[in-house]
Design a protein around this motif. Sequence first.
Motif, PDB file in Angstrom:
ATOM      1  N   ASP A 153      19.308  30.739 -44.975  1.00  0.00           N
ATOM      2  CA  ASP A 153      18.486  30.829 -43.676  1.00  0.00           C
ATOM      3  C   ASP A 153      20.064  31.084 -42.512  1.00  0.00           C
ATOM      4  O   ASP A 153      20.476  29.556 -42.257  1.00  0.00           O
ATOM      5  N   GLN A 154      19.648  31.535 -41.909  1.00  0.00           N
ATOM      6  CA  GLN A 154      20.504  31.449 -40.781  1.00  0.00           C
ATOM      7  C   GLN A 154      19.415  31.705 -39.824  1.00  0.00           C
ATOM      8  O   GLN A 154      18.610  32.397 -39.482  1.00  0.00           O
ATOM      9  N   SER A 155      18.758  30.900 -38.483  1.00  0.00           N
ATOM     10  CA  SER A 155      17.768  30.571 -37.447  1.00  0.00           C
ATOM     11  C   SER A 155      18.158  30.116 -36.129  1.00  0.00           C
ATOM     12  O   SER A 155      19.389  29.607 -35.786  1.00  0.00           O
ATOM     13  N   LEU A 156      17.472  30.719 -35.349  1.00  0.00           N
ATOM     14  CA  LEU A 156      18.168  31.050 -33.459  1.00  0.00           C
ATOM     15  C   LEU A 156      17.041  30.114 -33.148  1.00  0.00           C
ATOM     16  O   LEU A 156      15.634  30.508 -33.051  1.00  0.00           O
ATOM     17  N   VAL A 157      17.283  29.723 -32.396  1.00  0.00           N
ATOM     18  CA  VAL A 157      15.823  29.331 -31.391  1.00  0.00           C
ATOM     19  C   VAL A 157      16.246  29.101 -29.130  1.00  0.00           C
ATOM     20  O   VAL A 157      17.640  28.331 -29.673  1.00  0.00           O
ATOM     21  N   PRO A 158      15.483  29.220 -28.806  1.00  0.00           N
ATOM     22  CA  PRO A 158      15.726  28.994 -27.753  1.00  0.00           C
ATOM     23  C   PRO A 158      16.227  27.721 -27.086  1.00  0.00           C
ATOM     24  O   PRO A 158      15.843  27.121 -27.805  1.00  0.00           O
TER      25      PRO A 158
END
Length: 253
Positions: A153-158
């Motif tokens: 899982d590769q996640s991005l969050v501001p």
Amino acid sequence: MSTDQRPPAALTTEYPEPLWRQARAALRERMATGEVKAGSRLPPERELCQLLGISRVTLRKALTSLVEEGVLRAAQGRGWYVAAAERKEWPNTLESFSETAHRMGLVPTSRVLRGEVGPATFDEAEAFQIAPGTPLYRLERVRMLDAVPIAVDQSLVPADIAVGFDEVDFTTCSLYDTIARLGHQLAQADTTIEARPADAALAGHLAIAAGTPVLDMRQIVRDRTQRPLLSSAIRYAGDRYRLRTSFMRSSGA
């Protein structure tokens, strides 16, 4: 099964049953008792031969028989793996990996590969409706159920949402829950799923052979105002994931 677990008793020619069948039964027993979990790799053949006191030819016959029964699977150049349990169904509602796991009675854990802040690329900025270079928190994890690797899982969050993320233990904490505790409501996700071959790095994390098809699921998760809160690219081992959904026919069809 490893060398620090209870070793199989050496087999004997005193029994009328052939050695390869005794070996098959000994290996099946340890899988049934949970000493070797679904999705995990068996010890090397040389080690198994020493533990069971049999030749490699005899061992291979036992292993091949277990493959034919669907108990094991062979990965060329990587060894022998316990076949994954029957695939669980993921819902067609917006649930976190952890929520789905708990609903199924499984234990979710993660191995964190990366957790850091970096500038958004042009494509990432477009997805989040922000300016290129805006800081994003990047979280990469191997997701596991009952210690069996299921996905990467590769996640991005501001970064303005990911307040205090450096202090969160994402080996056990849910990203969805962490965002929700900060006062943000994950309400809706746009999702695409397609099959792709696993590269060497992904294959290593999931204990599959390079080139094996995986399910690549990409999501943009938004709040009720349609602000993007989270972007994720989750690549699932194809034999360990099933998505359940339903379709409705429009009245004008």
